[in-house]
Write a protein that holds these residues in place. Structure first.
Motif, short mmCIF file in Angstrom:
data_model
loop_
_atom_site.label_atom_id
_atom_site.label_comp_id
_atom_site.label_asym_id
_atom_site.label_seq_id
_atom_site.Cartn_x
_atom_site.Cartn_y
_atom_site.Cartn_z
N UNK A 29 27.80 43.85 -7.18
CA UNK A 29 27.86 44.07 -8.41
C UNK A 29 27.84 42.56 -9.22
N UNK A 30 27.03 42.65 -10.19
CA UNK A 30 26.86 41.48 -11.22
C UNK A 30 27.20 41.81 -12.52
N UNK A 31 28.12 41.08 -13.14
CA UNK A 31 28.41 41.43 -14.62
C UNK A 31 28.20 40.21 -15.44
N UNK A 32 27.69 40.55 -16.66
CA UNK A 32 27.39 39.24 -17.82
C UNK A 32 27.80 39.97 -19.01
N UNK A 33 28.41 38.98 -19.80
CA UNK A 33 28.79 39.18 -21.18
C UNK A 33 28.66 38.12 -22.14
N UNK A 86 26.98 31.73 -25.01
CA UNK A 86 27.85 31.33 -23.88
C UNK A 86 27.50 32.66 -23.14
N UNK A 87 27.19 32.69 -21.80
CA UNK A 87 26.98 33.92 -20.95
C UNK A 87 28.11 33.76 -19.81
N UNK A 88 28.83 34.79 -19.75
CA UNK A 88 29.86 34.95 -18.60
C UNK A 88 29.45 35.78 -17.54
N UNK A 89 29.49 35.03 -16.50
CA UNK A 89 28.72 35.83 -15.41
C UNK A 89 30.02 36.06 -14.27
N UNK A 90 29.78 37.11 -13.67
CA UNK A 90 30.97 37.35 -12.48
C UNK A 90 30.38 38.16 -11.30
N UNK A 91 30.73 38.10 -10.18
CA UNK A 91 30.44 38.96 -9.17
C UNK A 91 29.52 38.02 -8.19
N UNK A 147 10.58 35.34 -21.94
CA UNK A 147 10.76 33.64 -22.63
C UNK A 147 12.08 33.62 -23.13
N UNK A 148 13.17 33.91 -22.36
CA UNK A 148 14.48 33.82 -22.48
C UNK A 148 15.15 32.52 -22.90
N UNK A 149 16.02 32.49 -23.88
CA UNK A 149 16.42 30.98 -24.46
C UNK A 149 17.94 30.75 -23.96
N UNK A 150 18.66 31.51 -23.51
CA UNK A 150 19.85 31.21 -23.00
C UNK A 150 20.29 31.93 -21.70
N UNK A 151 20.70 31.11 -21.03
CA UNK A 151 21.06 31.39 -19.45
C UNK A 151 22.40 30.82 -19.10
N UNK A 152 23.01 31.71 -17.99
CA UNK A 152 24.12 31.43 -17.47
C UNK A 152 23.82 30.49 -16.31
N UNK A 153 24.91 30.03 -15.54
CA UNK A 153 24.82 28.96 -14.64
C UNK A 153 24.47 29.43 -13.14
N UNK A 154 24.40 30.87 -12.98
CA UNK A 154 23.83 31.08 -11.94
C UNK A 154 24.92 31.41 -10.92
N UNK A 155 24.75 32.60 -10.19
CA UNK A 155 25.52 33.27 -9.08
C UNK A 155 24.65 33.46 -7.79
N UNK A 156 25.24 33.08 -6.80
CA UNK A 156 24.38 33.12 -5.54
C UNK A 156 24.71 34.52 -4.84
N UNK A 157 23.48 35.02 -4.30
CA UNK A 157 23.71 36.09 -3.71
C UNK A 157 22.90 36.19 -2.35
N UNK A 168 20.50 34.77 -12.21
CA UNK A 168 21.07 34.00 -13.55
C UNK A 168 20.91 35.12 -14.76
N UNK A 169 22.05 35.38 -15.19
CA UNK A 169 22.29 35.99 -16.37
C UNK A 169 21.38 35.40 -17.60
N UNK A 170 20.88 36.35 -18.16
CA UNK A 170 19.92 35.49 -19.47
C UNK A 170 20.22 36.46 -20.81
#
Length: 120
Positions: free
Chosen positions: A19-23, A3-8, A106-116, A92-94
């Motif tokens: 600033x975007x952050x992902x963990x 699970x990728x947690x996105x913010x920003x 070729x990334x397998x895990x993705x966040x839901x996306x953040x609009x900039x 998208x964080x990946x």
């Protein structure tokens, strides 16, 4: 599953910064950000190898965006400076654990996306 947690993200005027952050709870080999604008192909923006700190930047963002590891090490932050309208996209964080994840994308895990959104 990872699970990728996105913010920003958000909206700024041209020349501004965001600033975007992902963990993630686990330790992928690479983490970073992709983006996709309407009608365009998805592109890798900035990626980092978690253990070695090696980075990839798209030519269009070099010198303006900086991707860094946080604390804990499975957290990354993307500082985006001197934004222009061409940077408007869904970001998208990946994360991926492929040995060549800094070059093959070729990334397998993705966040839901953040609009900039960057307005002129």
């Amino acid at each position: 599953v990872l699970q990728l947690m996105e913010s920003g993200g958000g909206s700024v005027q041209a020349g501004g910064s965001l600033r975007l952050s992902c963990s993630t709870r686990y330790w992928p080999m690479c983490m970073g950000w992709f983006r996709q604008a309407p009608g365009t192909e998805r592109e890798a923006v900035a990626l980092i190898h978690i253990d070695g700190g090696y980075t990839y930047y798209a030519d269009s963002v070099k010198g303006r965006f900086t991707l860094s590891q946080g604390v804990p090490r499975n957290t990354v932050s993307l500082q985006m400076n001197s934004l222009n309208p061409a940077d408007t996209a869904m970001y998208y964080c990946a994360a991926d654990d492929h040995v060549d994840c800094l070059t093959l994308f070729d990334y397998k895990n993705w966040g839901q996306g953040i609009q900039v959104t960057v307005s002129s």
